[in-house]
Motif scaffolding. Structure first.
Motif, short mmCIF file in Angstrom:
data_model
loop_
_atom_site.label_atom_id
_atom_site.label_comp_id
_atom_site.label_asym_id
_atom_site.label_seq_id
_atom_site.Cartn_x
_atom_site.Cartn_y
_atom_site.Cartn_z
N ARG A 169 1.14 -1.12 -0.12
CA ARG A 169 0.25 -0.04 0.32
C ARG A 169 1.22 1.50 -0.11
NH1 ARG A 169 -5.42 -0.72 1.72
NH2 ARG A 169 -4.80 -1.86 3.61
N GLU A 170 2.07 1.22 0.56
CA GLU A 170 3.24 2.10 0.88
C GLU A 170 3.58 2.60 -0.23
OE1 GLU A 170 4.46 5.61 2.19
OE2 GLU A 170 3.00 4.00 3.19
N ILE A 171 3.82 1.60 -1.24
CA ILE A 171 4.51 1.24 -2.66
C ILE A 171 3.67 2.20 -3.23
CG2 ILE A 171 4.60 0.49 -4.79
CD1 ILE A 171 6.18 -1.86 -2.56
N TYR A 172 2.39 2.16 -3.65
CA TYR A 172 1.28 3.13 -4.42
C TYR A 172 1.05 4.51 -3.85
CZ TYR A 172 -0.58 -1.17 -7.31
OH TYR A 172 -0.53 -1.88 -7.81
N ARG A 173 1.45 4.92 -2.50
CA ARG A 173 0.63 6.07 -2.04
C ARG A 173 2.01 7.39 -2.33
NH1 ARG A 173 -1.02 5.00 4.27
NH2 ARG A 173 -2.81 4.18 3.39
N GLN A 174 3.19 6.05 -2.50
CA GLN A 174 4.98 7.50 -2.74
C GLN A 174 4.49 7.01 -4.54
OE1 GLN A 174 7.96 5.93 -1.22
NE2 GLN A 174 7.31 5.67 1.24
#
Length: 206
Positions: A72-77
């Motif tokens: 999820r963090e990969i997408y957010r960044q």
């Protein structure tokens, strides 16, 4: 042998314990991983394991969330990038790097592991991953729609189709990583997919 000698003191390496537990859960699923196997792998007594995580189910939930939330963090960044092409490139290549982390620091990709065939009373893994993927879909879809509004993509671009294609490539890379594909091969595939996407986007904006 006393309880104190058998188990580690409370100040243990929690990250390492979660990693070791994840390796077992990923291979065997929740039901197939016994408390005895966990205590042996973690170097903890049963009482120490329960003191640290509440229960076997509590440990399972923490391991799943620890590694799944990285995606999820990969997408957010990635969606914070200014250029939509860079957004797509980062989603694919950063995810490959996550899938293929060194085994001494990462249990491997959980998306198609034994975890997906199992669940507990505290965490419905299918529902959790459906929410995770749905969240990532929506994050990417919203960013593509914004790129259309900003003129980075042609007005006629099908945002849902582009999102679905990127996500299909993502899942294919995840599956291949679980089959043992090398990081370099997956990166090459991700870059080729990115190049083809960019070529298609360029033809629709010209």
């Amino acid at each position: 042998m006393t309880e104190r000698t058998r188990g580690r003191p409370r100040a243990f390496d929690r990250d390492r314990a979660i990693l070791e537990a994840a390796r077992l859960f990923w291979r065997r699923g929740y039901s197939g991983t016994s408390t005895r196997a966990l205590t042996a792998a973690l170097g903890l007594s049963t009482s120490s394991l329960y003191a640290a995580f509440g229960s076997k189910a509590g440990l399972f939930e923490e391991t799943v969330r620890t590694y799944a939330e990285r995606y999820r963090e990969i997408y957010r960044q990635a969606v914070s990038e200014k250029d939509i092409r860079t957004v797509i490139e980062r989603i694919l290549t950063d995810s490959v790097h996550e899938f293929t982390q060194p085994s001494d620091a990462h249990p491997g990709c959980l998306i198609s592991s034994a975890v997906m065939t199992d669940s507990t009373s505290t965490l419905d893994t299918h529902a959790y991953f459906a929410e995770l993927h749905g969240s990532n879909d929506q994050i990417l879809l919203a960013r593509i729609e914004r790129a259309i509004q900003d003129g980075q993509l042609a007005a006629g671009t099908n945002a849902a189709a582009l999102t679905g294609f990127v996500q299909s490539v993502w899942h294919g890379l995840s599956a291949r990583s679980n089959l043992g594909a090398a990081r370099e091969d997956l990166i090459d595939a991700a870059r080729l997919a990115h190049k083809l996407i960019c070529r298609q986007l360029a033809s629709t904006t010209s």
